[in-house]
Every structure is written in structure tokens, then in C-alpha cells.
Motif scaffolding. Structure first.
Motif, PDB file in Angstrom:
ATOM      1  N   ILE A 283       1.254  -1.437  -0.184  1.00  0.00           N
ATOM      2  CA  ILE A 283      -0.028  -0.212  -0.352  1.00  0.00           C
ATOM      3  C   ILE A 283       0.806   1.089   0.112  1.00  0.00           C
ATOM      4  O   ILE A 283       0.296   2.454  -0.885  1.00  0.00           O
ATOM      5  N   GLU A 284       1.657   1.356   0.909  1.00  0.00           N
ATOM      6  CA  GLU A 284       2.726   2.783   0.994  1.00  0.00           C
ATOM      7  C   GLU A 284       3.397   2.940  -0.708  1.00  0.00           C
ATOM      8  O   GLU A 284       4.299   3.761  -1.211  1.00  0.00           O
ATOM      9  N   LYS A 285       3.412   1.398  -1.151  1.00  0.00           N
ATOM     10  CA  LYS A 285       4.502   1.632  -2.572  1.00  0.00           C
ATOM     11  C   LYS A 285       3.458   2.290  -3.903  1.00  0.00           C
ATOM     12  O   LYS A 285       3.942   3.305  -3.978  1.00  0.00           O
ATOM     13  N   ILE A 286       2.121   1.819  -3.238  1.00  0.00           N
ATOM     14  CA  ILE A 286       0.899   2.448  -4.603  1.00  0.00           C
ATOM     15  C   ILE A 286       1.185   3.722  -4.282  1.00  0.00           C
ATOM     16  O   ILE A 286       0.878   5.151  -4.829  1.00  0.00           O
ATOM     17  N   THR A 287       0.643   4.405  -2.709  1.00  0.00           N
ATOM     18  CA  THR A 287       0.273   5.650  -2.678  1.00  0.00           C
ATOM     19  C   THR A 287       1.481   6.761  -2.621  1.00  0.00           C
ATOM     20  O   THR A 287       1.488   7.918  -1.960  1.00  0.00           O
ATOM     21  N   GLY A 288       2.703   5.909  -2.443  1.00  0.00           N
ATOM     22  CA  GLY A 288       4.013   6.352  -2.183  1.00  0.00           C
ATOM     23  C   GLY A 288       4.137   7.705  -3.357  1.00  0.00           C
ATOM     24  O   GLY A 288       5.539   7.749  -3.692  1.00  0.00           O
ATOM     25  N   THR A 289       4.534   6.837  -5.034  1.00  0.00           N
ATOM     26  CA  THR A 289       4.957   7.248  -6.057  1.00  0.00           C
ATOM     27  C   THR A 289       4.229   8.746  -6.086  1.00  0.00           C
ATOM     28  O   THR A 289       3.079   9.524  -5.660  1.00  0.00           O
ATOM     29  N   TRP A 290       5.264   9.629  -7.050  1.00  0.00           N
ATOM     30  CA  TRP A 290       4.905  10.703  -6.928  1.00  0.00           C
ATOM     31  C   TRP A 290       3.452  11.109  -7.225  1.00  0.00           C
ATOM     32  O   TRP A 290       2.583  12.586  -7.324  1.00  0.00           O
ATOM     33  N   SER A 291       3.183  10.485  -8.454  1.00  0.00           N
ATOM     34  CA  SER A 291       1.564  10.556  -9.269  1.00  0.00           C
ATOM     35  C   SER A 291       1.321  10.825  -8.561  1.00  0.00           C
ATOM     36  O   SER A 291      -0.096  11.288  -8.563  1.00  0.00           O
ATOM     37  N   ALA A 292       1.304   9.368  -7.270  1.00  0.00           N
ATOM     38  CA  ALA A 292      -0.188   9.495  -6.475  1.00  0.00           C
ATOM     39  C   ALA A 292      -0.520  10.116  -5.750  1.00  0.00           C
ATOM     40  O   ALA A 292      -0.936  11.424  -4.719  1.00  0.00           O
ATOM     41  N   SER A 293       0.897  11.427  -5.034  1.00  0.00           N
ATOM     42  CA  SER A 293       1.052  11.834  -4.021  1.00  0.00           C
ATOM     43  C   SER A 293       0.449  13.328  -4.683  1.00  0.00           C
ATOM     44  O   SER A 293      -0.467  13.939  -3.778  1.00  0.00           O
ATOM     45  N   LEU A 294       0.608  13.399  -5.972  1.00  0.00           N
ATOM     46  CA  LEU A 294       0.242  14.398  -7.131  1.00  0.00           C
ATOM     47  C   LEU A 294      -1.393  14.741  -6.970  1.00  0.00           C
ATOM     48  O   LEU A 294      -2.327  15.553  -6.696  1.00  0.00           O
TER      49      LEU A 294
ATOM     50  N   GLU B 210       0.581   1.800 -12.924  1.00  0.00           N
ATOM     51  CA  GLU B 210       0.897   1.491 -12.302  1.00  0.00           C
ATOM     52  C   GLU B 210       0.809   0.781 -11.145  1.00  0.00           C
ATOM     53  O   GLU B 210       0.956  -0.196 -10.440  1.00  0.00           O
ATOM     54  N   THR B 211      -0.856   2.241 -10.990  1.00  0.00           N
ATOM     55  CA  THR B 211      -1.127   1.207  -9.677  1.00  0.00           C
ATOM     56  C   THR B 211      -2.302  -0.207  -9.621  1.00  0.00           C
ATOM     57  O   THR B 211      -2.156  -1.254  -8.685  1.00  0.00           O
ATOM     58  N   ALA B 212      -2.416  -0.652 -10.782  1.00  0.00           N
ATOM     59  CA  ALA B 212      -3.790  -1.863 -11.345  1.00  0.00           C
ATOM     60  C   ALA B 212      -2.351  -2.052 -11.281  1.00  0.00           C
ATOM     61  O   ALA B 212      -2.211  -3.907 -10.767  1.00  0.00           O
ATOM     62  N   SER B 213      -1.420  -2.238 -11.553  1.00  0.00           N
ATOM     63  CA  SER B 213      -0.614  -3.967 -11.662  1.00  0.00           C
ATOM     64  C   SER B 213       0.698  -4.348 -10.870  1.00  0.00           C
ATOM     65  O   SER B 213       0.098  -4.787 -10.790  1.00  0.00           O
TER      66      SER B 213
END
Length: 369
Positions: A288-299, A358-361
């Protein structure tokens, strides 16, 4: 008309037009034999369009004659709220888990299990159908029940088909009233679906066993049920909704469906991480941290940008936005640079597309790890 009125009207018209074109394309599609599965996936978005547009129309004209029957209006509301996932403030995390555990799953078990006269063969019975496209799950019978907005027991009763059909015929009449047409306009993803990429064999499983083998493991079947909904939503918008889209053009409704799905899944995963940490394995927490911690997710999830999500969800502009900067002739009404100053519409769509993929993957890897 004011700028606010223009944005609301254009958003409603765009969604209605898309529904008309989708209906046309699905009927003519080589994949029309899979229309049931496709509609399972699309149902909450149709309900979102109906619910939010009807709300705006009634506000503009309180004397407006009823455009939907009371029963259908209730179904629309439940279906539309399913897109909020854990952010549904009526249920929250515990309420959604309980709804699957206490209503959806028992309704399927009661309908499909313990029907074989030979008791020794009952272990072969199944109560969960999995639907795939291009080898990736896009829906399940449990997820479809959740998104359709019907009472689970009533939906699974023998002879419920005509009732389901009549409800969606009412949806159709409503969209036609908003100007939906089937005789013109660009093709939608339905025209680009390959029937051979749908699961040709069917895949039915015993839910208790299946939910114990995926995502967070056997200790949390309730959480795994909802994570399967997230999985189907992300795979649907990643592998299907964007098919055939012009890379040089931002199509409002396609972007809306994809963005809102991504936003709600990211937000719901963050809620799960923050509010139920004791229920998560170390691996699940890390994923979950990997999914939500990307620059695009943070944006996308930055709190200052929530009004952008709200405009796509509810049509109307935030009361704090500078109306002088809003331009209804521009992609997404010129809102992207207002809420995401380092981006224009094209670069933001690219960021969203990247985050969806990326999230789906990662969710797919998590499901089968």
C-alpha cells in the motif's frame, strides 16, 4: 449563463453524449456477447452520471416533474455511492466490510451452494464468478452486486432479469432526455474490445477458499473481498476504458471515469493503511505504501486538489475557485493549472495514465503474491 452554469451543463451533456455513443457501439461491437460483463463494470459510472445530473436539475428547477421512479432513484443512489469505496461516509470501512460479509456473500451462498442432491458432491459447488479481460479480472459476481445497487437477495432471485432490464431501460430514457444520441459521434472503448480477450471458459470458484488465498491472506477475508473490488475497478479503467482514445485529445468522460476510479482507490487504500494497520500483514502494508507513495499518487491525492475531484464527481465548480481562470472551451475547463500548477491538461493526463497503469499492476501482483 454563468461560468458555473456552463461547466455544469457541459459536463452533463458530455456524459450523456458518451452514454449514447457507448450504447451504439456496444450493440455493434464484436464483443456484444460479453455485454453483461461490460455492463457490470460500467454500472456505477452510469449511476454516477444519473445521480449527479438529476441532483443538479432538481436544484435548478424544484418544480421539475420526476424523471426517475422512486425505486430507480434509490438504486441509482446506492450504485453511485459504491464508487466511493471506503470513503462512503455512510458506511466507512467497517460498514463496507460488513455489507459484503453479512449481505452480499450470504446471498450468493444461499443461492448457489447446497443445491446438489448428492451431498458428497457439494464441495464442487461455487458461489463466486470471476470475469476477466486480457487475463486480468475486471469484475466478480460479488462486485457486480455491490455496484448494481440492487438488494442482493432480490437480484439473485429466479426471474429477476426483467426487473433489471426495466431499470436500465429507465436509465436509457433518462439519458435520452439529456440529449444522448446513437447516430453520431466518436467511437467509445466498446468498439475496440476484442471478444477473444474475454475469459472464454468462465471461472467460478468457492468464495471462502478464494478470499483466503489472495491479497492480505486467510486471516482477513472481509478485507480481501473489498480489495477484489479495487482490483476489478483498476483493471477495467486500465485495460478497457481508454481503448481507442486519441492521445492528443482529452475526452472529458473517459478521463473522468479513469481519474475518479484512481482517486477513490488510492484514497481507500490510504484509509485502510491508516485506520486498520493491525489487520494488515507486513507485506500488505509495504505494498500500500508503494502504491500511495509514488510522485504521481501524491500529486493526485494532495488535499489542495480535492476540489478538482469534486468538480468531476458533482459537476459544479468549487466556490473558492477564481472564475476568471475557468474556461469552458479548454480541456477539463482549464482547471488543471489551477489545482496542479506544474501541469497543463496534457501533462496531467499523462501523469494520471501512468499512475493508473502502475497502480493496477501493483494491485495485480499483490492479489496473486
Amino acid at each position: 449563463m454563468t461560468v458555473q452554469d456552463d461547466v455544469v451543463a457541459l459536463g452533463i451533456r458530455s456524459d450523456a453524449a458518451y452514454v449514447g455513443r457507448f450504447s451504439r457501439d456496444l450493440g455493434a461491437s464484436r464483443a456484444s456477447g460479453n455485454s453483461g460483463t461490460i455492463m457490470f463494470c460500467l454500472a456505477p459510472y452510469l449511476s454516477l452520471f444519473v445521480h449527479e445530473s438529476y441532483s443538479k436539475l432538481k436544484r435548478i428547477d424544484p418544480a421539475l416533474p420526476a424523471l426517475l421512479s422512486a425505486d430507480v432513484e434509490a438504486i441509482v443512489a446506492r450504485s453511485r455511492h459504491s464508487l466511493k469505496l471506503f470513503e462512503d461516509n455512510r458506511r466507512g470501512i467497517e460498514g463496507q466490510l460488513a455489507y459484503f460479509r453479512d449481505e452480499i456473500s450470504p446471498a450468493h451462498a444461499d443461492r448457489f451452494l447446497n443445491n446438489t442432491w448428492l451431498k458428497a458432491a457439494r464441495f464442487l459447488e461455487t458461489d463466486l464468478g470471476l470475469y476477466s479481460y486480457d487475463g486480468r479480472i475486471i469484475s466478480t459476481t460479488h462486485a457486480a452486486t455491490f455496484h448494481l445497487g440492487f438488494d442482493p437477495v432480490a437480484l439473485l432471485e429466479e426471474g429477476s432479469g426483467p426487473n433489471l432490464q426495466s431499470v436500465y431501460e429507465e436509465y436509457g430514457r433518462y439519458f435520452r432526455g439529456l440529449g444522448a444520441r446513437t447516430d453520431s459521434g466518436a467511437k467509445t472503448f466498446a468498439s475496440h474490445l476484442d471478444p477473444m480477450r474475454f475469459d472464454q471458459r468462465g471461472n467460478d470458484v468457492r468464495s471462502t477458499k478464494y478470499y483466503g488465498q489472495i491479497f492480505n491472506g486467510k486471516g482477513t477475508p472481509d478485507i480481501n473481498r473489498l480489495l477484489m473490488v479495487f482490483r476489478g475497478l483498476m483493471n477495467f479503467v486500465d485495460s478497457m476504458v481508454g481503448l481507442g482514445a486519441d492521445a492528443n485529445e482529452v475526452e472529458y468522460t473517459v478521463f473522468k471515469m479513469r481519474f475518479l476510479t484512481l482517486y477513490q482507490v488510492l484514497g481507500s487504500l490510504q484509509m485502510l493503511h491508516d485506520e486498520r494497520p493491525g489487520d494488515l500483514t507486513t507485506q500488505s502494508t509495504r505494498i500500500i505504501e508503494k502504491i500511495t507513495g509514488t510522485w504521481s499518487a501524491s500529486l493526485i491525492m494532495d488535499r489542495s486538489a480535492k476540489p478538482f475531484r469534486n468538480t468531476l464527481m458533482h459537476y459544479n465548480l468549487d466556490s473558492r475557485v477564481d472564475l476568471a481562470r475557468v474556461d469552458a472551451t479548454q480541456p477539463l475547463f482549464g482547471l488543471v493549472p489551477i489545482y496542479f500548477p506544474s501541469h497543463d491538461a496534457a501533462s496531467f493526463v499523462e501523469a494520471v495514465d501512468s499512475c493508473i497503469k502502475e497502480t493496477a499492476s501493483v494491485i495485480e501482483e499483490w492479489a496473486t503474491a
